[in-house]
Enzyme design. Structure first.
Site, mmCIF file in Angstrom:
data_model
loop_
_atom_site.group_PDB
_atom_site.id
_atom_site.type_symbol
_atom_site.label_atom_id
_atom_site.label_comp_id
_atom_site.label_asym_id
_atom_site.label_seq_id
_atom_site.Cartn_x
_atom_site.Cartn_y
_atom_site.Cartn_z
ATOM 1 N N GLY A 41 0.769 -1.250 0.170
ATOM 2 C CA GLY A 41 -0.084 0.099 -0.146
ATOM 3 C C GLY A 41 0.489 0.561 -0.176
ATOM 4 O O GLY A 41 0.696 2.125 0.446
ATOM 5 N N SER A 63 1.741 3.037 -2.854
ATOM 6 C CA SER A 63 0.979 4.307 -3.570
ATOM 7 C C SER A 63 0.836 5.314 -3.188
ATOM 8 O O SER A 63 1.056 6.380 -3.717
ATOM 9 C CB SER A 63 0.464 3.183 -4.729
ATOM 10 O OG SER A 63 -0.639 2.973 -3.719
ATOM 11 N N ASP A 107 -1.251 -7.280 -6.097
ATOM 12 C CA ASP A 107 -2.883 -6.851 -5.694
ATOM 13 C C ASP A 107 -2.784 -7.858 -4.224
ATOM 14 O O ASP A 107 -2.960 -9.428 -4.911
ATOM 15 C CB ASP A 107 -3.687 -7.496 -6.613
ATOM 16 C CG ASP A 107 -5.398 -7.200 -6.603
ATOM 17 O OD1 ASP A 107 -5.155 -6.877 -5.433
ATOM 18 O OD2 ASP A 107 -6.080 -7.278 -7.415
ATOM 19 N N ASN A 157 0.409 -2.302 5.232
ATOM 20 C CA ASN A 157 0.073 -1.462 5.217
ATOM 21 C C ASN A 157 -1.647 -2.070 4.222
ATOM 22 O O ASN A 157 -2.308 -0.489 4.587
ATOM 23 C CB ASN A 157 0.772 -0.117 5.274
ATOM 24 C CG ASN A 157 -0.255 0.965 4.852
ATOM 25 O OD1 ASN A 157 -0.397 1.401 5.978
ATOM 26 N ND2 ASN A 157 0.360 1.185 3.130
ATOM 27 N N SER A 164 -5.780 -0.506 13.188
ATOM 28 C CA SER A 164 -6.705 0.416 13.520
ATOM 29 C C SER A 164 -7.169 0.421 14.654
ATOM 30 O O SER A 164 -7.488 -0.023 15.880
ATOM 31 C CB SER A 164 -7.928 0.713 12.660
ATOM 32 O OG SER A 164 -8.884 1.750 12.819
ATOM 33 N N TYR A 209 -14.712 -2.748 8.037
ATOM 34 C CA TYR A 209 -13.471 -2.378 8.274
ATOM 35 C C TYR A 209 -12.768 -2.505 9.874
ATOM 36 O O TYR A 209 -12.158 -3.208 9.859
ATOM 37 C CB TYR A 209 -13.759 -0.634 8.929
ATOM 38 C CG TYR A 209 -12.073 -0.157 8.521
ATOM 39 C CD1 TYR A 209 -11.152 0.172 7.201
ATOM 40 C CD2 TYR A 209 -12.144 0.357 9.537
ATOM 41 C CE1 TYR A 209 -10.048 0.068 7.319
ATOM 42 C CE2 TYR A 209 -10.436 1.055 9.703
ATOM 43 C CZ TYR A 209 -9.827 1.176 8.741
ATOM 44 O OH TYR A 209 -8.719 1.995 8.623
ATOM 45 N N LYS A 258 -9.616 -5.333 10.872
ATOM 46 C CA LYS A 258 -8.913 -4.827 11.807
ATOM 47 C C LYS A 258 -8.696 -5.730 12.979
ATOM 48 O O LYS A 258 -7.926 -6.040 13.701
ATOM 49 C CB LYS A 258 -8.863 -3.264 12.157
ATOM 50 C CG LYS A 258 -8.651 -2.784 10.197
ATOM 51 C CD LYS A 258 -7.683 -2.912 9.214
ATOM 52 C CE LYS A 258 -7.011 -1.605 8.671
ATOM 53 N NZ LYS A 258 -5.970 -1.852 8.023
ATOM 54 N N ASN A 306 -9.636 9.220 4.386
ATOM 55 C CA ASN A 306 -10.621 9.925 4.785
ATOM 56 C C ASN A 306 -10.796 11.493 4.702
ATOM 57 O O ASN A 306 -11.330 12.277 5.575
ATOM 58 C CB ASN A 306 -10.470 9.220 6.639
ATOM 59 C CG ASN A 306 -8.748 10.184 7.334
ATOM 60 O OD1 ASN A 306 -8.424 11.001 6.026
ATOM 61 N ND2 ASN A 306 -8.568 8.842 7.653
#
Ligand SMILES: NC(=O)c1ccc[n+]([C@@H]2O[C@H](COP(=O)([O-])OP(=O)(O)OC[C@H]3O[C@@H](n4cnc5c(N)ncnc54)[C@H](OP(=O)(O)O)[C@@H]3O)[C@@H](O)[C@H]2O)c1
Length: 256
Positions: free
Chosen positions: A17, A19, A67, A94, A147, A160, A164, A198
């Site tokens: 993650g 990018s 992916d 991540n 998280s 989500y 987590k 977010n």
């Protein structure tokens, strides 16, 4: 006595993650600390731009398309990262997605997308990286980016939050099994840090109200996570495994 400056020179780190958002920031931090980094995600152009930035600053970086929802893609990317860097010592697990809606409106496809990315994907990457670390014989450090909603619930993010929470428990299960291979597995649980994930929400009234409930009365900044990240992935945290570290401005202890 040991020194307290964290130096990752000679270490090889894979960041998923990478990018955008926190992953991009984490890759830059590890490179600045001296690590060679492999940066993974689906948007290869963003990864290549990041590699250029790191190399212009004198670091070493390779881009590996990945992916995390596709086991074959994960295996190939971890293999490429390991070959490109000469092994893997550190994984920053991540990559993640969210979906904001009531549990009553959460369809199966949305549930699967979040679980496949945040939980199954994290498992696939951690398993492949741990295998590379075990084969390398030098041990390693895995940092799962969970998280605070993996520890306490919030509205509109049920899939989500469950993903987590699962990642936090996967952290403990892997820590237990991998200690014998010298592999440490810890979870970093950020509170609300402003990123692409977010930004739109925090511009709303509801987002601003949420910030007022954080004891420190501000959102996290990516740099607030640097010290905790470096602790978990370096020898400064050599006796830490299975730990779950919240970095949240006190949000988890906010008044009921
Ligand atoms: N920002 C926060 O407040 C906060 C708080 C707590 C935890 N976190 C966690 O921190 C992590 C990063 O979040 P962020 O805020 O930086 O969000 P972001 O900017 O949206 O970044 C998410 C990253 O995950 C990658 N990704 C998504 N699906 C993927 C897939 N199938 N395969 C590979 N890579 C994939 C994306 O890359 P591609 O689209 O290029 O594949 C992107 O690089 C997430 O795990 C998130 O849950 C964030």
């Amino acid at each position: 006595m040991t020194g307290y400056l964290i130096d990752l020179t000679g270490k090889a780190a894979l960041v998923t993650g990478a990018s955008s958002g926190l992953g991009r920031h984490f890759a830059l931090v590890l490179a600045l600390a001296g690590a060679k980094v492999a940066v993974a995600a689906r948007r290869v152009d963003a990864l290549e731009e990041l590699c250029d930035t790191i190399m212009e600053a004198g670091g070493e970086a390779v881009a590996v398309p990945m992916d995390v929802t596709d086991a074959a893609s994960v295996s190939a990317a971890v293999e490429d990262a390991s070959v490109g860097l000469g092994g893997i010592d550190i994984l920053i697990n991540n990559a993640g997605v969210t979906d904001t809606r009531s549990v009553l409106d959460l369809d199966e496809a949305a549930w699967d997308r979040v679980m496949d990315t945040n939980l199954k994907g994290a498992f696939l990457v951690a398993r492949a990286a741990a295998d590379a670390m075990r084969e390398g014989g030098q041990g390693g450090a895995i940092v799962n980016i969970a998280s605070i909603v993996g520890l306490r619930v919030a509205g509109q993010v049920s899939a989500y939050a469950v993903s987590k929470a699962g990642l936090v428990h996967l952290t403990r299960a892997m820590a237990l099994e991998l200690a014998r291979h010298g592999i440490r597995v810890n979870a970093l649980c950020p509170g609300y840090v402003e990123t692409d994930l977010n930004r739109d929400f925090f511009a709303t009234d509801a987002g601003q109200a949420l910030v007022r409930r954080i004891p420190q009365r501000r959102l996290g900044r990516p740099q607030d996570l640097e010290g905790p990240l470096l602790l978990l992935c370096s020898d400064a945290g050599a006796y830490m495994t299975g730990a779950v570290l919240a970095v949240d401005g006190g949000h988890l202890v906010s008044s009921l």
